[in-house]
Design an enzyme around this catalytic site. Sequence first.
Site, mmCIF file in Angstrom:
data_model
loop_
_atom_site.group_PDB
_atom_site.id
_atom_site.type_symbol
_atom_site.label_atom_id
_atom_site.label_comp_id
_atom_site.label_asym_id
_atom_site.label_seq_id
_atom_site.Cartn_x
_atom_site.Cartn_y
_atom_site.Cartn_z
ATOM 1 N N GLY A 64 130.414 -21.693 -32.422
ATOM 2 C CA GLY A 64 130.988 -20.995 -33.583
ATOM 3 C C GLY A 64 131.264 -22.000 -34.687
ATOM 4 O O GLY A 64 130.612 -23.045 -34.775
ATOM 5 N N THR A 118 139.014 -28.978 -26.832
ATOM 6 C CA THR A 118 139.986 -28.766 -27.912
ATOM 7 C C THR A 118 140.122 -27.272 -28.213
ATOM 8 O O THR A 118 140.563 -26.905 -29.303
ATOM 9 C CB THR A 118 139.569 -29.512 -29.204
ATOM 10 O OG1 THR A 118 138.258 -29.079 -29.576
ATOM 11 C CG2 THR A 118 139.586 -31.017 -29.036
ATOM 12 N N ARG A 172 140.889 -23.869 -25.677
ATOM 13 C CA ARG A 172 142.028 -23.334 -24.942
ATOM 14 C C ARG A 172 141.945 -23.847 -23.502
ATOM 15 O O ARG A 172 140.873 -23.842 -22.894
ATOM 16 C CB ARG A 172 142.015 -21.800 -24.942
ATOM 17 C CG ARG A 172 142.448 -21.175 -26.260
ATOM 18 C CD ARG A 172 143.936 -21.401 -26.549
ATOM 19 N NE ARG A 172 144.379 -20.739 -27.765
ATOM 20 C CZ ARG A 172 144.386 -21.301 -28.975
ATOM 21 N NH1 ARG A 172 143.953 -22.549 -29.143
ATOM 22 N NH2 ARG A 172 144.830 -20.633 -30.013
ATOM 23 N N GLU A 203 149.757 -24.502 -20.417
ATOM 24 C CA GLU A 203 150.535 -25.002 -21.530
ATOM 25 C C GLU A 203 151.849 -24.218 -21.676
ATOM 26 O O GLU A 203 151.812 -22.989 -21.553
ATOM 27 C CB GLU A 203 149.693 -24.805 -22.809
ATOM 28 C CG GLU A 203 149.602 -26.031 -23.661
ATOM 29 C CD GLU A 203 148.538 -25.869 -24.728
ATOM 30 O OE1 GLU A 203 147.347 -25.934 -24.391
ATOM 31 O OE2 GLU A 203 148.908 -25.651 -25.879
ATOM 32 N N HIS A 208 147.892 -30.715 -27.985
ATOM 33 C CA HIS A 208 147.409 -29.571 -28.783
ATOM 34 C C HIS A 208 147.572 -29.846 -30.286
ATOM 35 O O HIS A 208 148.267 -29.113 -30.995
ATOM 36 C CB HIS A 208 148.145 -28.283 -28.382
ATOM 37 C CG HIS A 208 147.352 -27.049 -28.677
ATOM 38 N ND1 HIS A 208 147.416 -25.898 -27.919
ATOM 39 C CD2 HIS A 208 146.460 -26.775 -29.681
ATOM 40 C CE1 HIS A 208 146.622 -24.974 -28.436
ATOM 41 N NE2 HIS A 208 146.026 -25.482 -29.515
#
Length: 310
Positions: A155, A222, A224, A253, A271
Amino acid sequence: MRYTVVLTGEYPPIAREILAPAFDVIQHPTEQARTEEEIITILSEADAAITLLGDPLTRNVLAANPNLRMVANYAVGYNNVDVEAARELGITVTNTPGVLTDATADLTMALMLAITRRVVEGDDEIRTTGRCEWEPMKLLGISLQGKRLGIIGMGRIGSAVAERARAFGMEVVGSRRGESIDDVLATSDVISVHAPLTRETHHIIDAAALSRMKPGAYIVNTSRGPLIDENALCDALDSGHLRGAALDVYEFEPEVNPRLLRMRNVVIVPHIGSATDEARTAMARIAAMDVFRFLNGQPPLNPVVPQPRA
Ligand code: DGY
């Protein structure tokens, strides 16, 4: 009547500057992993809200306050939002696409370089010994030049990483949504993960996928955390099948798997993919502008497209 906008965290000041002249703004401190009950309480006065990616916007939460008409999620990812429930309840949801693409792609390259060139190990050595000793065989890594980068999720961010990686002399192969990732896994020296978290992509990198990766390959994430089965990743790193991993995101997380903390062939950062002044301010601006537009009867510019049913 003045609408009330709840900010569930401390966002860059531009958000308040846009909203406060027109609406009552209530800002809460940034907190990790709120419970449903906590977020229901926080949103109880809201007509609209800007929310954190860790806020669980479940059906229960969205249904709890009948006045809540709009949620601007301060992230491009919106896996924390039950989009189907929002649609059924008539709640508009927006996200912050585009403005964090460069920042996240830059951090991906930083992590790729850090793990393949052992930057953190080197930093640690100097801090521990107080010395810089040059040795022919010390802290050898690999060059990115001539290596193959496999991108899972071509993407916006995946494509921006591809562009940067080509400038480093890498050959890039990518897979888009719905395509098999087998060839990409089997032939890449570095895998970089950039897909959104959905039912289909949860654990897309599981033990079987890791075993298909080239021996000695690296993985960077980087996107999820739950896209990777973290225990399976630790096994692959422990066994030496993978040479290294660099992670910005984690399966549970804000908790981080204690096995990762002990590994020297892992680079871990908290993150921070979009953590530049420029990206975070732009995210706050477009989230706030969408709230402003919505509450003034105009369509928001960044509505989230609902995921199709599995
Ligand atoms: C996002 O936007 O989804 C990132 O994870 C945080 O900026």
